[in-house]
Design a protein around this motif. Structure first.
Motif: not given
Length: 541
Positions: A274-284
């Motif tokens: 579900q794109g966890a890496i993209d979301v974590v990356n943006r969350w930073q």
């Protein structure tokens, strides 16, 4: 009107003596006299509050608030006795008897010390006693008065109370009041405030220690002093300089904060697919810069990231706000759980929206799960490609979890020297690493995982020093060196500058002023900086 969790106001008799004008104390005895210590204690502390090694229930009392059985083994020294103080005078007696008879003290409130240094020693020959504060748990709330200039709401809370008890009592007095501190309700107030205290309200109101207004502390001479008597240098040090360093704080006066009648809580989960890496990356970038009434932390375990959020307001306002600031999360109104602030504390601890608020009062403990913890701080966002190399670690044998706590907001506006907690401006988030394994297992896979993963993460986090959080104590980063019965400054710097950065030397100067003989000492206690006559008789510069 004052309201007490025990129905009684605090009854502490103060013995004021200004630290600024006392002569240097006599050194602690160099030879331990255990029998003399116990005899001395018996003259001031009821026998029913003293548990010696020969007592049939000694081990049960010692284990009663142990939160990590990994450190509760036969490989470390056990205390001569446990003093379960019910009054500040009992703490004073323990200090005075200990100084006179060469028996050092270790102090615990909730027992969450990750390395167990509040109740054990790694020095096999050391003779020490534990002062257990868990029976000192009174809470008195003053909700502020009316009139043209209403008083700010405050509370006096004894060090042995848990965060859950503090939250429950405060909200029970006035549901519109709260205190900004940690999520886990079984943490003791004393240790939490002593180390700073991060939590879900810190971006709006600061650390727990930022909201301490006064304290009552037993000094290394056994005197009971408040803020006015201890002086601003020592008062600065106890609000984030770590527990068990400068004396024994028996109670704290804290400022309470106002929260709306309805807050919004949510757990949004995203898998790799579900794109966890993209979301974590943006969350930073987003997490530390969101409006300060929104705190969104991230929990990564397995191949999934959970975005755990508290908003001091209603869902109808949160949805468009996150839609603007963080559309990558894909949060909708269906994710919202509206509740009181007190209910949100229970939800974040249990992940159960129906958890009764009374569960916050549960002080139960278990010796079934072993853990090892470490910490880091991130000041520069980790690249997306690097997150792709991080996530596979959570599929390895023994893999644990990490929790990312966003900074920014109010906490980022506080100067790093305002309290000993220096991780302020420029910090994006804190990382807590957690490995766990069941009792009976050797834990080798889990301990290997956290050690190797921590080494791997070194390239992405702060360095020179590699910052760490003192409330996530970690002996792997260093231990004190003792010469002539006093911890050395050079030995302490190895770990101390990682916890306290530029504040470490000032903490050592305070230690040298108030405890020059290093009576309050453990494997990671602040060493005394001794300069000329700067031992109690002079203010620090």
């Amino acid at each position: 009107m004052a309201v007490s969790s025990r129905g009684l106001a605090l009854a502490l008799v103060l013995s004021f003596s200004s630290l600024c004008y006392l002569a240097a104390p006599s050194p602690a005895a160099t030879t331990s006299d255990p029998d003399g210590f116990l005899q001395c204690l018996s003259g001031s502390v009821p026998s029913g509050l003293i548990y010696t090694q020969g007592a049939s229930n000694f081990t049960d009392v010692l284990a009663s608030s142990v939160r990590n059985p990994r450190v509760f083994t036969g490989d470390t020294a056990r205390p001569l006795c446990v003093v379960t103080a019910t009054d500040a005078s009992h703490v004073q007696a323990a200090v005075r008897c200990g100084r006179a008879r060469g028996v050092r003290l270790r102090v615990r409130s909730g027992g969450h010390d990750y390395e167990g240094l509040s109740y054990r020693s790694l020095q096999r020959g050391e003779v020490f006693a534990v002062v257990d504060l868990t029976r000192l748990r009174a809470i008195v709330v003053s909700a502020g008065g009316g009139g043209a200039w209403p008083a700010a709401p405050t509370a006096w809370v004894e060090s042995g109370a848990t965060l859950g008890e503090l939250y429950y009592t405060v909200a029970g007095n006035n549901s519109g009041l709260a205190f900004p501190a940690g999520i886990c309700p079984t943490i003791g107030v004393g240790g939490h405030l002593s180390g700073g205290g991060i939590g879900m309200l810190m971006r709006r109101f600061g650390l727990a220690a930022d909201n301490v207004l006064d304290a009552k502390l037993v000094t290394a001479d056994g005197d009971l002093v408040d803020r006015a008597a201890m002086g601003e240098d020592l008062f600065w040090a106890i609000r984030g300089g770590g527990g068990g360093n400068f004396g024994i704080v028996v109670s704290w006066k804290v400022g309470l904060v106002r929260v709306p009648p309805t807050v919004t809580a949510l757990n949004v989960m995203r898998t790799l697919d579900q794109g966890a890496i993209d979301v974590v990356n943006r969350w930073q970038e987003v997490g530390p810069t969101l409006p300060s009434d929104i705190t969104m932390r991230v929990i990564i375990q397995g191949q999934q990231a959970t975005f755990q959020t508290l908003y001091l307001g209603r869902c109808g306002d949160l949805v468009p706000t996150l839609g603007t600031f963080f559309p990558e999360l894909g949060m909708t109104a269906a994710d919202c759980l509206e509740m009181t602030w007190l209910q949100s504390v229970g939800f974040f601890h249990t992940w159960n929206p129906n958890a009764p608020v009374e569960s916050l009062l549960n002080r139960g403990t278990s010796l079934s799960t072993f853990t090892k913890n470490k910490s880091d701080y991130v000041r520069r966002a980790i690249a997306k490609d690097d997150w792709k190399s991080i996530f596979p670690w959570f599929a390895m044998s023994g893999a644990g979890m990490i929790i990312l706590e966003p900074h920014g907001g109010f906490i980022g506006t506080v100067p790093p020297s305002a309290t000993p907690y220096p991780h302020r401006s420029g910090v994006l988030y804190n990382i807590q690493y957690i490995a766990f394994w069941p009792a009976g297992s050797d834990g080798s896979a889990a301990t290997s995982w956290i050690s190797n993963f921590y080494d791997f993460m070194g390239q992405f986090v702060t360095n020179n020093p590699r910052e760490a959080y003192v409330n996530y104590r970690d002996l792997d980063i260093g231990e004190n060196t003792v010469v002539n019965d006093v911890s050395t400054l050079d030995g302490g710097k190895v770990w101390g500058e990682r916890y306290f950065a530029g504040n470490f030397r000032r903490l050592a100067a305070v230690k040298g002023a108030v405890d020059p003989t290093d009576f309050f000492r453990n494997e990671q206690s602040i060493p005394p900086l001794l300069q000329g006559n700067n031992r109690w008789g002079k203010r620090l510069g």
